[in-house]
Design an enzyme around this catalytic site. Structure first.
Site, PDB file in Angstrom:
ATOM      1  N   ASP A   1       0.898  -1.016   0.130  1.00  0.00           N
ATOM      2  CA  ASP A   1       0.010   0.094  -0.029  1.00  0.00           C
ATOM      3  C   ASP A   1       0.491   1.421   0.304  1.00  0.00           C
ATOM      4  OD1 ASP A   1      -2.328   1.457   0.384  1.00  0.00           O
ATOM      5  OD2 ASP A   1      -3.285   1.177   1.866  1.00  0.00           O
ATOM      6  N   GLN A   2       0.885   1.669  -0.988  1.00  0.00           N
ATOM      7  CA  GLN A   2       1.941   3.496  -0.603  1.00  0.00           C
ATOM      8  C   GLN A   2       0.754   4.607  -0.338  1.00  0.00           C
ATOM      9  OE1 GLN A   2       4.030   4.254  -4.762  1.00  0.00           O
ATOM     10  NE2 GLN A   2       2.122   3.225  -5.950  1.00  0.00           N
TER      11      GLN A   2
END
Length: 329
Positions: free
Chosen positions: A275-276
């Site tokens: 997850d960025q």
């Protein structure tokens, strides 16, 4: 269960007061329910689980947890009564565009969103003490905020790819979006003279590269990236620009650092390694350390932040957590 086939219901809040003291009357709320309610002696619904959607979602976004939602699944519709609503600021419920107030709409924050949802649940459905809250992404802001500010009003909390604050890179992304919209010559101090679609497209493109994993983007050709970026921006630009702007402003100052430790109920924190937006080491793991009674579950997903839809990967972990709250038949 095909959630997209469920038509939303409508309710009208006679009055809602924002934290800044402004009051709106006759405001709509759009919602759906799944499962059957159970009642106490005072006709309060006792088995409700409330789902809070992400930034670009609405009531139908509960489909994101569909791999864990249904009869016999961890989020069991045979035992619980699920409510999913379009939150404050979302078209379908009270928002700048829906209300017709546009730039005169009251400024609001995450706690306003929580209070709006809470008031709706109490007035419309007689839910004064939900069994649990599930919040995805921005919806996690609402769920975590509710649990921190009203710690005795629920039995459990599930935070899905979310955090207790907007900081660092997430703040930069939100600030870039804010600056792009504000710099539009038609912004006119929040009273636009045109739809400002171009500014919304540009700000959407700035956010595009964070939704999926870095590996996903690297695997795409340059032509495909250009195509998908344009499609993403075009789809986002169909929204009313002031709805998007107000919602973005609501999250810019979201920070529960001094309150999150007040959460006392059992809490399940779910994160995706790729997850960025909310890398576990920067968001989920610190939040886990701040909430005493919390369980942390992280998993891999090629889809990055969007991988929150792949809860099938961790069904045993969710089931173990939910087994603490089995409702009486």
């Amino acid at each position: 269960m095909d959630i997209e086939d469920i038509k939303p219901k409508q309710y009208t809040l006679e009055e809602f007061e924002f934290i800044n003291g402004q009051v709106l009357t006759s405001q709509p709320v759009e919602y759906i329910t799944l499962g059957s309610p159970k009642y106490d002696d005072e006709d309060h619904i006792t088995n409700a689980i409330i789902y809070f959607h992400g930034t670009s979602g609405n009531y139908g976004s509960i489909k994101r947890i569909s791999q864990a939602l249904g009869e016999g699944l961890p989020f069991d519709t045979s035992g619980y009564f699920f409510v999913s609503l379009s939150t404050l600021g979302t078209p379908g419920s009270s928002s700048p565009s829906t209300s017709g107030l546009n730039g005169d709409y009251p400024e609001y924050g995450v706690l306003d969103m929580v209070n709006f949802n809470k008031k709706f649940l109490e007035e419309c459905l007689n839910i004064v003490h939900p069994a649990g809250l599930i919040g995805n992404s921005m919806g996690g802001f609402e769920a975590v905020c509710w649990a921190a500010m009203y710690p005795d009003s629920i039995d459990f909390l599930v935070s899905l790819v979310s955090s207790y604050k907007v900081g660092g890179q997430n703040y930069v992304i939100a600030k870039v979006m804010d600056d792009i919209i504000r710099s539009d010559p038609d912004f006119n101090g929040g009273h636009p003279t045109s739809s400002m679609k171009r500014s919304l497209e540009l700000s959407s493109k700035a956010m595009y590269s964070f939704g999926l994993s870095r590996k996903f983007y690297m695997d795409q050709s340059i032509s495909d990236i250009n195509k998908y970026m344009d499609e993403f921006a075009l789809e986002d630009s169909q929204e009313d620009v002031l709805d998007a702007y107000y919602r973005n402003c609501a999250t810019l100052n979201y920070d529960l650092t001094s309150n999150v430790s007040d959460i006392s109920v059992p809490t399940l924190i779910i994160a995706v390694y790729e997850d960025q937006y909310f890398p576990p080491e920067l968001d989920a793991i610190p939040m886990h350390a701040l909430i005493d009674n919390s369980t942390l579950v992280c998993y891999n997903s090629y889809l990055g932040h969007v991988g929150s839809s792949q809860l099938g990967k961790i069904l045993p972990e969710i089931e173990e957590f939910m087994s603490q709250f089995k409702v009486d038949e």
